[in-house]
Design a protein around this motif. Sequence first.
Motif, PDB file in Angstrom:
ATOM      1  N   VAL A   1       0.842  -1.191   0.000  1.00  9.33           N
ATOM      2  CA  VAL A   1       0.000   0.000   0.000  1.00  9.33           C
ATOM      3  C   VAL A   1       0.883   1.250   0.000  1.00  9.33           C
ATOM      4  O   VAL A   1       1.744   1.395   0.867  1.00  9.33           O
ATOM      5  N   PRO A   2       0.678   2.160  -0.957  1.00  6.45           N
ATOM      6  CA  PRO A   2       1.421   3.425  -0.964  1.00  6.45           C
ATOM      7  C   PRO A   2       0.742   4.453  -0.066  1.00  6.45           C
ATOM      8  O   PRO A   2      -0.451   4.348   0.226  1.00  6.45           O
ATOM      9  N   ALA A   3       1.487   5.458   0.360  1.00  5.41           N
ATOM     10  CA  ALA A   3       0.933   6.492   1.220  1.00  5.41           C
ATOM     11  C   ALA A   3       1.659   7.804   0.968  1.00  5.41           C
ATOM     12  O   ALA A   3       2.667   7.869   0.251  1.00  5.41           O
ATOM     13  N   SER A   4       1.126   8.866   1.573  1.00  5.92           N
ATOM     14  CA  SER A   4       1.746  10.185   1.489  1.00  5.92           C
ATOM     15  C   SER A   4       2.187  10.620   2.881  1.00  5.92           C
ATOM     16  O   SER A   4       1.446  10.454   3.851  1.00  5.92           O
ATOM     17  N   PHE A   5       3.380  11.172   2.956  1.00  5.52           N
ATOM     18  CA  PHE A   5       3.935  11.671   4.208  1.00  5.52           C
ATOM     19  C   PHE A   5       4.136  13.179   4.070  1.00  5.52           C
ATOM     20  O   PHE A   5       4.809  13.636   3.132  1.00  5.52           O
TER      21      PHE A   5
ATOM     22  N   GLY B   1       2.659  18.509  -3.548  1.00  2.06           N
ATOM     23  CA  GLY B   1       1.505  18.647  -2.668  1.00  2.06           C
ATOM     24  C   GLY B   1       1.833  19.387  -1.394  1.00  2.06           C
ATOM     25  O   GLY B   1       2.969  19.377  -0.920  1.00  2.06           O
ATOM     26  N   PHE B   2       0.810  20.024  -0.829  1.00  4.77           N
ATOM     27  CA  PHE B   2       0.972  20.834   0.375  1.00  4.77           C
ATOM     28  C   PHE B   2      -0.120  20.489   1.382  1.00  4.77           C
ATOM     29  O   PHE B   2      -1.277  20.284   1.014  1.00  4.77           O
ATOM     30  N   ARG B   3       0.265  20.414   2.643  1.00  8.79           N
ATOM     31  CA  ARG B   3      -0.697  20.345   3.748  1.00  8.79           C
ATOM     32  C   ARG B   3      -0.280  21.376   4.780  1.00  8.79           C
ATOM     33  O   ARG B   3       0.813  21.315   5.331  1.00  8.79           O
ATOM     34  N   SER B   4      -1.170  22.313   5.046  1.00  8.76           N
ATOM     35  CA  SER B   4      -0.843  23.377   5.981  1.00  8.76           C
ATOM     36  C   SER B   4      -0.734  22.821   7.394  1.00  8.76           C
ATOM     37  O   SER B   4      -1.585  22.035   7.833  1.00  8.76           O
ATOM     38  N   PRO B   5       0.311  23.175   8.136  1.00 11.40           N
ATOM     39  CA  PRO B   5       0.436  22.697   9.521  1.00 11.40           C
ATOM     40  C   PRO B   5      -0.807  23.045  10.341  1.00 11.40           C
ATOM     41  O   PRO B   5      -1.293  24.186  10.298  1.00 11.40           O
TER      42      PRO B   5
ATOM     43  N   SER C   1       0.511  21.424  -7.271  1.00 11.28           N
ATOM     44  CA  SER C   1      -0.620  20.899  -8.044  1.00 11.28           C
ATOM     45  C   SER C   1      -1.833  20.613  -7.161  1.00 11.28           C
ATOM     46  O   SER C   1      -2.958  20.607  -7.655  1.00 11.28           O
ATOM     47  N   TYR C   2      -1.585  20.367  -5.882  1.00 15.44           N
ATOM     48  CA  TYR C   2      -2.724  20.088  -5.010  1.00 15.44           C
ATOM     49  C   TYR C   2      -2.451  20.525  -3.566  1.00 15.44           C
ATOM     50  O   TYR C   2      -1.305  20.738  -3.172  1.00 15.44           O
TER      51      TYR C   2
ATOM     52  N   ARG D   1      -1.338   7.247  -3.458  1.00 12.60           N
ATOM     53  CA  ARG D   1      -0.765   8.436  -2.850  1.00 12.60           C
ATOM     54  C   ARG D   1      -1.645   9.637  -3.191  1.00 12.60           C
ATOM     55  O   ARG D   1      -2.393   9.619  -4.178  1.00 12.60           O
ATOM     56  N   HIS D   2      -1.503  10.690  -2.412  1.00 14.17           N
ATOM     57  CA  HIS D   2      -2.319  11.874  -2.662  1.00 14.17           C
ATOM     58  C   HIS D   2      -1.997  12.518  -4.013  1.00 14.17           C
ATOM     59  O   HIS D   2      -2.898  13.033  -4.684  1.00 14.17           O
ATOM     60  N   ASP D   3      -0.725  12.511  -4.421  1.00 15.22           N
ATOM     61  CA  ASP D   3      -0.396  13.097  -5.721  1.00 15.22           C
ATOM     62  C   ASP D   3      -1.027  12.289  -6.856  1.00 15.22           C
ATOM     63  O   ASP D   3      -1.445  12.857  -7.875  1.00 15.22           O
ATOM     64  N   GLU D   4      -1.139  10.964  -6.682  1.00 20.14           N
ATOM     65  CA  GLU D   4      -1.798  10.129  -7.689  1.00 20.14           C
ATOM     66  C   GLU D   4      -3.293  10.422  -7.744  1.00 20.14           C
ATOM     67  O   GLU D   4      -3.895  10.465  -8.825  1.00 20.14           O
ATOM     68  N   ILE D   5      -3.905  10.606  -6.581  1.00 19.66           N
ATOM     69  CA  ILE D   5      -5.328  10.946  -6.520  1.00 19.66           C
ATOM     70  C   ILE D   5      -5.570  12.282  -7.228  1.00 19.66           C
ATOM     71  O   ILE D   5      -6.492  12.411  -8.050  1.00 19.66           O
TER      72      ILE D   5
END
Length: 301
Positions: A89-93, A156-160, A178-179, A287-291
């Motif tokens: 299973v792939p994931a995003s960190f 990809g970005f996730r705001s703290p 991109s996302y 992964r989130h970039d794949e989604i």
Amino acid sequence: MSDQGTVQPWQWPEQEWRRLVGRVRAGRRLRPTRWRDGARFAVALAFDSDHETNELRDGGKSINRLAWGQYANRVGVPRILKLLEKYSVPASFYVPAVTALLYPAEQRQVVEAGHEIGVHGWIHELNSNLPRESELDLIARSMDQLEKVTGRRPTGFRSPSADFSENTLQILQELGFSYDSSLGADEDCYELESHGLPTGITEIPFDWVRDDAVYFLMHRFQGLRPYTPPSQVFDIFKRELDAAHQEGGLFELTMHPHIITNRSRIWIVEELIKYAKSLDGGVWFARHDEIADYVTRHSAE
């Protein structure tokens, strides 16, 4: 409004509350009729590798809490990687730059295992507390540092702490992301809009109900003691997953290496993976970039 601090919200003129609401909005829904290889629904697992930055970002110096961050590196991430490998299973960190500087080998191991690393701030700072130039500088430097450590430039970005400032979206556009995965205006992916205009940035919805921290995270010096038994957390996550399967949608789950990997909790992740794989119609773990890439190219709308 220059006098907004002395004027109550119910006294704002219509253009002011419309301006506030319109700064960042959900635009067109990005929902495919089918997921990759005909899968009925998609699962996107995320791990926010905050590590020591949880303490450092507020100027904290607690050795106890810093040790908690080191646990994430010594025990948490290795345990997660082993589990993900077991089930392919792939994931995003999502990694603050300070975490990457403290543990560069960890980030390279994550990437070499086929997972994604996204930007999660410099030191897990709160963006809404920053002037625009400081936020831009920190996100840009974080992007550069992660690329330097891993050899791959994040998309990809996730705001703290999901803290999205007035300037964040414009900065993400400027830096070529991109996302984003910080906001939750929908359960399906959607395109972010700014003041009614499409931005080309895909939002992969984040929601606290699908985040381990709200059920387990504590702070002994602040009286913060949320605790839900692991079996109940599993039930919440499973119900969210069941609904995504039924609707043919996306199940996005956010976890933290220093929270979910205790011996009494890590089973939650394994059971969710096994359960998702058992459901009819098939599941696409991505992964989130794949989604983000897939929904942008295959949206039904």
